[in-house]
Design a protein around this motif. Structure first.
Motif, mmCIF file in Angstrom:
data_model
loop_
_atom_site.group_PDB
_atom_site.id
_atom_site.type_symbol
_atom_site.label_atom_id
_atom_site.label_comp_id
_atom_site.label_asym_id
_atom_site.label_seq_id
_atom_site.Cartn_x
_atom_site.Cartn_y
_atom_site.Cartn_z
ATOM 1 N N ALA A 131 0.839 -1.204 0.000
ATOM 2 C CA ALA A 131 0.000 0.000 0.000
ATOM 3 C C ALA A 131 0.872 1.252 0.000
ATOM 4 O O ALA A 131 0.576 2.231 -0.700
ATOM 5 C CB ALA A 131 -0.936 -0.004 1.205
ATOM 6 N N LEU A 132 1.942 1.228 0.787
ATOM 7 C CA LEU A 132 2.867 2.360 0.806
ATOM 8 C C LEU A 132 3.465 2.589 -0.583
ATOM 9 O O LEU A 132 3.562 3.726 -1.048
ATOM 10 C CB LEU A 132 3.990 2.113 1.822
ATOM 11 C CG LEU A 132 3.615 2.175 3.310
ATOM 12 C CD1 LEU A 132 4.756 1.635 4.164
ATOM 13 C CD2 LEU A 132 3.269 3.593 3.716
ATOM 14 N N LYS A 183 2.212 1.792 -3.490
ATOM 15 C CA LYS A 183 1.205 2.249 -4.445
ATOM 16 C C LYS A 183 0.775 3.685 -4.207
ATOM 17 O O LYS A 183 0.230 4.327 -5.108
ATOM 18 C CB LYS A 183 -0.014 1.325 -4.405
ATOM 19 C CG LYS A 183 0.247 -0.033 -5.026
ATOM 20 C CD LYS A 183 -1.024 -0.875 -5.052
ATOM 21 C CE LYS A 183 -0.765 -2.208 -5.739
ATOM 22 N NZ LYS A 183 -1.981 -3.054 -5.800
ATOM 23 N N THR A 184 0.978 4.190 -2.988
ATOM 24 C CA THR A 184 0.553 5.559 -2.682
ATOM 25 C C THR A 184 1.713 6.540 -2.704
ATOM 26 O O THR A 184 1.636 7.637 -2.163
ATOM 27 C CB THR A 184 -0.152 5.611 -1.308
ATOM 28 O OG1 THR A 184 0.696 4.996 -0.315
ATOM 29 C CG2 THR A 184 -1.480 4.875 -1.358
ATOM 30 N N GLY A 185 2.831 6.127 -3.324
ATOM 31 C CA GLY A 185 3.933 7.050 -3.524
ATOM 32 C C GLY A 185 4.923 7.148 -2.384
ATOM 33 O O GLY A 185 5.884 7.925 -2.460
ATOM 34 N N ARG A 186 4.728 6.396 -1.326
ATOM 35 C CA ARG A 186 5.651 6.448 -0.184
ATOM 36 C C ARG A 186 6.674 5.319 -0.337
ATOM 37 O O ARG A 186 6.780 4.407 0.480
ATOM 38 C CB ARG A 186 4.860 6.345 1.121
ATOM 39 C CG ARG A 186 3.939 7.538 1.311
ATOM 40 C CD ARG A 186 2.839 7.298 2.324
ATOM 41 N NE ARG A 186 3.351 7.108 3.680
ATOM 42 C CZ ARG A 186 2.560 6.865 4.747
ATOM 43 N NH1 ARG A 186 1.243 6.803 4.567
ATOM 44 N NH2 ARG A 186 3.088 6.686 5.937
ATOM 45 N N SER A 187 7.428 5.401 -1.434
ATOM 46 C CA SER A 187 8.263 4.271 -1.840
ATOM 47 C C SER A 187 9.414 4.011 -0.874
ATOM 48 O O SER A 187 9.765 2.850 -0.627
ATOM 49 C CB SER A 187 8.789 4.502 -3.250
ATOM 50 O OG SER A 187 9.444 5.753 -3.346
ATOM 51 N N SER A 215 7.893 -3.020 -3.706
ATOM 52 C CA SER A 215 8.590 -1.871 -3.122
ATOM 53 C C SER A 215 9.835 -1.523 -3.930
ATOM 54 O O SER A 215 10.137 -0.345 -4.158
ATOM 55 C CB SER A 215 8.976 -2.174 -1.672
ATOM 56 O OG SER A 215 7.832 -2.516 -0.910
ATOM 57 N N ALA A 256 8.869 0.327 -7.008
ATOM 58 C CA ALA A 256 8.532 1.717 -6.708
ATOM 59 C C ALA A 256 9.780 2.572 -6.540
ATOM 60 O O ALA A 256 9.766 3.776 -6.812
ATOM 61 C CB ALA A 256 7.674 1.778 -5.442
ATOM 62 N N SER A 265 -14.743 1.035 -9.854
ATOM 63 C CA SER A 265 -14.367 0.487 -8.547
ATOM 64 C C SER A 265 -15.504 -0.292 -7.903
ATOM 65 O O SER A 265 -15.430 -0.639 -6.717
ATOM 66 C CB SER A 265 -13.913 1.617 -7.615
ATOM 67 O OG SER A 265 -14.941 2.578 -7.448
#
Length: 560
Positions: A2-3, A5-9, A36, A39, A237
């Motif tokens: 999840a991290l 995918k939300t840009g918090r690589s 990871s 990303a 969705s």
């Protein structure tokens, strides 16, 4: 994950390394580490972790599929092929890995091991393995019955659901039928390219048309205008059950699956039987294998009457080519020949802009035979992935054809790509899965398409276009005839001019390039099916066929 995918690589990678230290042989941890690493742009680490995940998955198809998705996203398709080959060596029985490896190899024209891999898929279909995806099977040699068995096997893998109560059509207040189209392609996609004008014409003259979009394309100029339809619904969705509930809320009389098993397709939506009539159409050239469709819309060329047993659906025939075509906007002029990589001097340009996944040894061999027979010609192709172009050049040299006579172009924006057909003299079609949208594109631009119709639906669409345009002499029965006819196009100016003249005339006449006429014929087919359904409705709620004809306005000539 999840991290990642939300840009918090960076956080994702720190967490992944910690998890790996504690669980070095945990398959899902390896998948998370691979995601990871991707990303963070560390493709080597991502590939290694994805391979480990597949090796440690104990055959879990979900884990394997997640690992494969990561490998497919690698920038280097050759690295991805090597990684999947390693996965296959460690898990040779995994159908999911075999299919992914086949798909990547096809994209790079890497054909050496394909016969063995495809034989493994064929064996899996024969044993009813539900892991074989029907879409990939369309690209390999086989029979329509084999494709049907594969689709039926895949259907069995879906979670069973209870069908919603039958609701007879025509119980709304409107005097127009409500027809819904479900697709992931309402945007920069072949669905819009082919059917956009036809769908708008259906709304203008026949039905209340609702588009149920399972994928959105925000900001794209190709997205349909909501003013042209009764409704455009974002269900990207939503669950299948929620979409089925929406269908009933909208009181749709007919629900049409545009995608089938094609990329982005969601056939499970239709298992709820949310609409009185459900049809398969256009996007997937084969049977869905599903019991919940009342018909599949085809024509008599792509599905001859003696092949109906290869379809789980009832075959519903249009009196025209089943593939609609929307005339293009103003097509820009292409760059000069030299800027396109073509010779500056006069020569015949044979072209094939089909996806490289449709190319195969047999198709390419006969193209090379044409080049050998017509030395003053070149072959213009869409550039394959990875080292695909080098592989094709190597094959050409091995058959005595100068590799420099192969010209490759990258993918282009749609209208720019259309403009390039102004430099093409004749299209040489591919075997097994031929050009569909691409054949329509070429023919619209006045370029004849030479094809050898096969036995299955995916191999007969270009032939159907030619047949309905009056160009049956561009449909041949053998590879030898294919080479001879392509050579004749170069050597016989009178026949070449005749083909071009007939194509010009057919382009301007009602028929293949006729969205309004197509809409009228599709409406007639729908009215016919609704009338039959009404006649066979459950006794508890009868609705006579005559009342359908009385209640609804049909386009002129469409009502049976």
């Amino acid at each position: 994950m999840a991290l990642a995918k939300t840009g918090r690589s960076e956080e994702a990678w720190v967490e992944a390394k910690s998890l790996l230290a504690e669980n070095p042989r945990h398959a899902l941890v390896q998948v998370a580490a691979a995601a990871s690493a991707m990303a963070m742009g560390m493709e080597d680490k991502a590939a290694a972790a994805a391979i480990s995940a597949a090796e440690q998955s104990s055959g879990d198809s979900t884990i394997v599929s997640m690992a494969i998705d990561i490998l497919r996203s690698l920038k280097s398709v050759e690295v991805a092929i090597g990684a999947l080959a390693g996965c296959h060596a460690s898990q040779p029985a995994s159908v999911v890995i075999v299919q992914a490896l086949i798909d990547l190899k096809r994209s790079a024209c890497d054909w050496d091991e394909l016969p063995l891999l495809e034989a493994q898929l064929a064996q899996a279909i024969a044993t009813g393995d539900s892991n074989v995806h029907p879409w990939s099977v369309l690209f390999q040699s086989g029979t329509a019955l084999q494709q049907r068995d594969c689709a039926i096997g895949r259907i069995k893998s879906l979670k069973p659901v209870a069908a919603l109560p039958f609701r007879p059509p025509g119980h709304g207040s409107s005097s127009r039928l409500k027809v819904g189209f479900v697709s992931s392609g309402f945007g920069p996609h072949a669905v819009t390219v082919l059917a956009g004008d036809m769908l708008a014409s259906l709304q203008a003259h026949s039905f209340d048309v609702h588009l149920l979009a399972t994928r959105m394309f925000p900001g794209s100029a190709w997205v349909p205008d909501s003013a042209d339809y009764a409704g455009i619904h974002d269900v990207s969705s939503a669950s299948a059950a929620s979409i089925a509930a929406l269908v009933q809320t909208l009181r749709l009389d007919v629900l049409i699956d545009v995608d089938g098993w094609a990329d982005g397709g969601r056939p499970e939506i239709f298992s709820y039987r949310a609409a009185p009539i459900q049809l398969a159409w256009l996007g997937y050239p084969g049977t869905t294998g599903a019991p919940w469709f009342d018909g599949i819309v085809v024509d008599r060329f792509i599905v001859p009457p003696d092949q109906q047993d290869a379809f789980s659906e009832s075959v519903a025939y249009l009196p025209r080519c089943y593939q609609p075509t929307s005339p293009p906007e103003k097509v820009p002029s292409p760059p000069e020949r030299v800027a396109c990589g073509l010779p500056a001097e006069a020569c015949l340009v044979y072209g094939c802009f089909n996806e490289p996944t449709k190319m195969g040894p047999r198709s390419f061999a006969r193209m090379l035979d044409v080049l050998a027979q017509v030395p003053e010609s070149v072959l213009w192709l869409l550039e394959p992935a990875g080292r695909g172009a080098d592989r094709l050049r190597h094959l050409a040299a091995g058959r005595g054809v100068d590799p420099d006579r192969l010209v490759f172009r990258p993918k282009l924006p749609y209208l720019s790509y259309l403009g390039h057909y102004r430099h093409v003299d004749m299209v040489l079609d591919t075997e097994i899965y031929n050009g569909h949208t691409v054949s329509s594109d070429a023919l619209q631009m006045g370029v004849p398409v030479l094809t050898r119709p096969g036995e299955v639906m995916a191999a007969r669409v270009a032939g159907s276009l030619n047949h309905h345009l009056g160009l049956d002499d561009c449909n041949v029965a053998t590879d030898e005839a294919f080479v001879a006819q392509a050579t004749r196009f170069a050597r016989d100016p009178a026949w070449r001019d005749s083909v071009r003249a007939r194509l010009r005339h057919a382009r301007g006449a009602p028929g293949v390039f006729d969205p309004a006429g197509y809409a009228n014929d599709l409406a007639g087919l729908v009215f016919d099916l609704l009338a039959r359904t009404a006649s066979a409705a459950p006794p508890a709620d009868p609705l006579a066929a005559a009342s359908i004809r009385k209640k609804f306005r049909s386009p002129s000539g469409a009502q049976p």
